[in-house]
Scaffold this motif. Structure first.
Motif, PDB file in Angstrom:
ATOM      1  N   TYR A 138       0.826  -1.213   0.000  1.00  0.00           N
ATOM      2  CA  TYR A 138       0.000   0.000   0.000  1.00  0.00           C
ATOM      3  C   TYR A 138       0.859   1.263   0.000  1.00  0.00           C
ATOM      4  O   TYR A 138       2.021   1.256   0.430  1.00  0.00           O
ATOM      5  N   GLN A 139       0.246   2.348  -0.434  1.00  0.00           N
ATOM      6  CA  GLN A 139       0.763   3.691  -0.210  1.00  0.00           C
ATOM      7  C   GLN A 139      -0.083   4.300   0.902  1.00  0.00           C
ATOM      8  O   GLN A 139      -1.306   4.146   0.914  1.00  0.00           O
ATOM      9  N   LEU A 147      -5.114   4.671   2.918  1.00  0.00           N
ATOM     10  CA  LEU A 147      -4.263   3.604   2.391  1.00  0.00           C
ATOM     11  C   LEU A 147      -4.800   3.234   1.011  1.00  0.00           C
ATOM     12  O   LEU A 147      -6.012   3.064   0.837  1.00  0.00           O
ATOM     13  N   PHE A 148      -3.898   3.104   0.038  1.00  0.00           N
ATOM     14  CA  PHE A 148      -4.391   2.783  -1.301  1.00  0.00           C
ATOM     15  C   PHE A 148      -3.335   2.007  -2.081  1.00  0.00           C
ATOM     16  O   PHE A 148      -2.140   2.057  -1.808  1.00  0.00           O
ATOM     17  N   ASN A 149      -3.820   1.252  -3.056  1.00  0.00           N
ATOM     18  CA  ASN A 149      -2.960   0.605  -4.043  1.00  0.00           C
ATOM     19  C   ASN A 149      -3.687   0.648  -5.378  1.00  0.00           C
ATOM     20  O   ASN A 149      -4.640   1.424  -5.539  1.00  0.00           O
ATOM     21  N   LYS A 153      -8.950   1.492  -2.123  1.00  0.00           N
ATOM     22  CA  LYS A 153      -8.667   2.617  -1.238  1.00  0.00           C
ATOM     23  C   LYS A 153      -9.328   2.346   0.106  1.00  0.00           C
ATOM     24  O   LYS A 153     -10.492   1.941   0.157  1.00  0.00           O
ATOM     25  N   GLU A 210      -0.746  -9.246   3.642  1.00  0.00           N
ATOM     26  CA  GLU A 210       0.579  -8.696   3.383  1.00  0.00           C
ATOM     27  C   GLU A 210       1.630  -9.584   4.053  1.00  0.00           C
ATOM     28  O   GLU A 210       1.718  -9.625   5.287  1.00  0.00           O
TER      29      GLU A 210
END
Length: 229
Positions: A138-139, A147-149, A153, A210
């Motif tokens: 994630y970012q 948090l998103f990828n 989101k 993760e």
């Protein structure tokens, strides 16, 4: 008083008092430790904006202290204050990740200037990254609690975001429950402890798939935010 927090390690009581007093008179919040081991433990309980370390500290010297802190945080500025004048010592300090090395006796005006310069640089660096950090796949947009990828989101609450930031600032480090509660909530009573458990559970669900992220529960102690890099 400004919001900048300084972690200061010095075993000379008189020098520590004078330096701390001068820094506080200029608005900084200063936490003083008289030995390196306590200083490292203190670093794990609060987010500091800059560190100022003597080198000849009891229990853990400044070089060891800086090495351990750099394992946990690569960004926080570190300034060494030392009577060690050899070029080799200065080079060693800088190679360990220190941002500067002032030789005792030093000018308090010079120290204040260095602190101001490195804090401005640190704040500028944070701003230039737009508050985006990588967490596993994630970012993490710390400013917008997001948090998103590429495919999803996830909106975090402010507390969840603060907790995740605290974990990232102290990744792979054992954190006591009371340390987390005091850092995020300012207290460690029963009801806040229950809230912490809820937020931990929420973060665990988010990062369940993760492989590089885990939140370990250390029974009777606290938690460790494990990041495999």
């Amino acid at each position: 008083m400004n919001s900048f927090k300084i972690l200061y390690a010095e075993d000379d009581e008189t020098l520590a008092f004078l330096t701390k007093d001068n820094l506080e008179q200029h608005g900084y919040q200063v936490t003083h430790c008289a030995d390196g081991k306590v200083c490292l433990e203190t670093f794990g309980s609060t987010v500091f904006d800059i560190c100022i370390f003597d080198i000849m500290l009891p229990k853990m010297d400044g070089f060891e202290l800086a090495t351990e802190i750099r394992k946990r945080n690569t960004d926080v500025p570190i300034i060494f204050l030392s009577a060690k004048t050899l070029k080799e010592d200065r080079i060693k300090g800088l190679r360990l990740g220190a941002d500067d090395y002032l030789i005792k006796p030093f000018s308090i005006e010079e120290l204040l200037l260095k602190v101001e310069i490195f804090l401005k640089r640190s704040q500028k660096n944070r701003a230039s990254t737009h508050f985006i950090r990588t967490v596993g796949g994630y970012q993490f947009d710390t400013k917008n609690f997001l948090l998103f990828n590429a495919t999803e989101k996830i909106n975090l609450t402010q507390r969840e975001s603060e907790l995740l930031q605290f974990f990232l600032a102290h990744k792979n480090t054992v954190l006591k429950r009371e340390q987390i509660l005091k850092a995020i909530w300012g207290d460690d009573d029963y009801f806040m402890g229950r809230s912490l458990d809820v937020f931990i559970s929420r973060l665990r669900k988010i990062f369940a798939h993760e492989n590089s992220i885990a939140i370990e529960n250390l029974h009777g102690i606290g938690f460790k935010f494990v990041v495999v890099e």
